[in-house]
Every structure is written in C-alpha cells, then in structure tokens.
Design a protein around this motif. Structure first.
Motif, short mmCIF file in Angstrom:
data_model
loop_
_atom_site.label_atom_id
_atom_site.label_comp_id
_atom_site.label_asym_id
_atom_site.label_seq_id
_atom_site.Cartn_x
_atom_site.Cartn_y
_atom_site.Cartn_z
N HIS A 1 -1.41 -5.15 -9.00
CA HIS A 1 -2.53 -4.71 -9.85
C HIS A 1 -3.84 -4.98 -9.13
O HIS A 1 -4.17 -6.12 -8.84
N LEU A 2 -4.58 -3.91 -8.83
CA LEU A 2 -5.85 -4.05 -8.11
C LEU A 2 -7.06 -3.69 -8.95
O LEU A 2 -8.18 -3.82 -8.48
N ARG A 3 -6.85 -3.24 -10.17
CA ARG A 3 -8.00 -2.87 -11.01
C ARG A 3 -8.96 -4.05 -11.12
O ARG A 3 -8.52 -5.18 -11.37
N GLY A 4 -10.23 -3.78 -10.89
CA GLY A 4 -11.23 -4.82 -11.01
C GLY A 4 -11.45 -5.62 -9.73
O GLY A 4 -12.36 -6.44 -9.67
N GLU A 5 -10.64 -5.40 -8.71
CA GLU A 5 -10.83 -6.11 -7.44
C GLU A 5 -12.02 -5.53 -6.69
O GLU A 5 -12.29 -4.34 -6.76
N ARG A 6 -12.71 -6.39 -5.95
CA ARG A 6 -13.80 -5.91 -5.09
C ARG A 6 -13.21 -5.16 -3.91
O ARG A 6 -12.19 -5.56 -3.36
N ALA A 7 -13.88 -4.11 -3.50
CA ALA A 7 -13.39 -3.28 -2.40
C ALA A 7 -13.13 -4.12 -1.15
O ALA A 7 -12.14 -3.92 -0.45
N GLU A 8 -14.01 -5.11 -0.88
CA GLU A 8 -13.86 -5.92 0.34
C GLU A 8 -12.57 -6.74 0.32
O GLU A 8 -12.07 -7.12 1.37
N ALA A 9 -12.05 -7.05 -0.86
CA ALA A 9 -10.87 -7.89 -0.97
C ALA A 9 -9.57 -7.09 -0.85
O ALA A 9 -8.52 -7.65 -0.56
N VAL A 10 -9.65 -5.78 -1.06
CA VAL A 10 -8.45 -4.95 -1.16
C VAL A 10 -7.61 -4.98 0.12
O VAL A 10 -6.39 -5.11 0.07
N GLN A 11 -8.23 -4.89 1.27
CA GLN A 11 -7.49 -4.84 2.53
C GLN A 11 -6.62 -6.09 2.70
O GLN A 11 -5.43 -5.99 3.00
N ALA A 12 -7.20 -7.26 2.51
CA ALA A 12 -6.45 -8.51 2.69
C ALA A 12 -5.35 -8.65 1.64
O ALA A 12 -4.22 -9.04 1.96
N ILE A 13 -5.68 -8.33 0.40
CA ILE A 13 -4.69 -8.45 -0.69
C ILE A 13 -3.50 -7.53 -0.42
O ILE A 13 -2.35 -7.94 -0.51
N MET A 14 -3.79 -6.28 -0.07
CA MET A 14 -2.71 -5.32 0.16
C MET A 14 -1.87 -5.67 1.38
O MET A 14 -0.66 -5.56 1.34
N GLY A 15 -2.52 -6.08 2.45
CA GLY A 15 -1.77 -6.42 3.66
C GLY A 15 -0.76 -7.53 3.39
O GLY A 15 0.41 -7.44 3.76
N ARG A 16 -1.23 -8.57 2.71
CA ARG A 16 -0.35 -9.70 2.38
C ARG A 16 0.77 -9.25 1.44
O ARG A 16 1.93 -9.58 1.64
N TYR A 17 0.40 -8.48 0.41
CA TYR A 17 1.40 -8.03 -0.57
C TYR A 17 2.48 -7.16 0.08
O TYR A 17 3.67 -7.34 -0.16
N LEU A 18 2.07 -6.20 0.91
CA LEU A 18 3.05 -5.30 1.54
C LEU A 18 4.00 -6.07 2.46
O LEU A 18 5.20 -5.81 2.49
N ASP A 19 3.46 -7.04 3.20
CA ASP A 19 4.31 -7.87 4.06
C ASP A 19 5.33 -8.64 3.21
O ASP A 19 6.52 -8.69 3.53
#
Length: 85
Positions: A9-27
C-alpha cells in the motif's frame, strides 16, 4: 523473516520515499517466493502510478506489470509479475 504480504500500500506516501520502499518490498517478495504482487497507489493525479511503473520497469526481478483489472482495483492498482526462482 516476517511473512511478506502480496500487496504493497503506497497511498499517501511521499514520492521521494517510493523508490526505496518499492525496491525493498520487491526484493523481499521475490525472496519469499511470491510470483505476483499488487502495488496499491490509488488513482489521484496519476503521479504515484507513474512513479510505481518507472520503478517496476527498472527493477531486475520484475518480469512484467499491468494495471489492475475491473475487480482488482482498476487504475488505482498495478499488478507485477516477479521472475521465477
């Protein structure tokens, strides 16, 4: 290692945080053996969706992705397939 959920769930996340959150989650999803994940970014202006799709295109473990279908959340969701182990 806590169980990885098949949805992020990324709703409400800051754009700058998305890259790090997604990279970690996908791994983590790949290591947990998930073959498909749902990234929930909401509809909004489409900015978060574009960011998500850019990250999915760049991530080496992502085989393909598509918008959610009618019963999957539509344009507020992106479904990604991960490479097989």
């Amino acid at each position: 290692h806590p169980r990885v959920k098949p949805e992020l769930h990324l709703r409400g996340e800051r754009a700058e945080a998305v890259q790090a959150i997604m990279g970690r989650y996908l791994d983590e999803a790949y290591l947990a053996g998930l073959s498909e994940v749902r990234i929930i970014h909401g509809k909004g202006t489409g900015t978060l969706r574009r960011l998500v799709q850019r990250e999915l295109e760049a991530h080496p473990l992502v085989v393909s992705f598509r918008p959610g279908g009618h019963h999957e959340g539509g344009t507020g969701v992106t479904i990604a397939r991960l490479s097989e182990h």
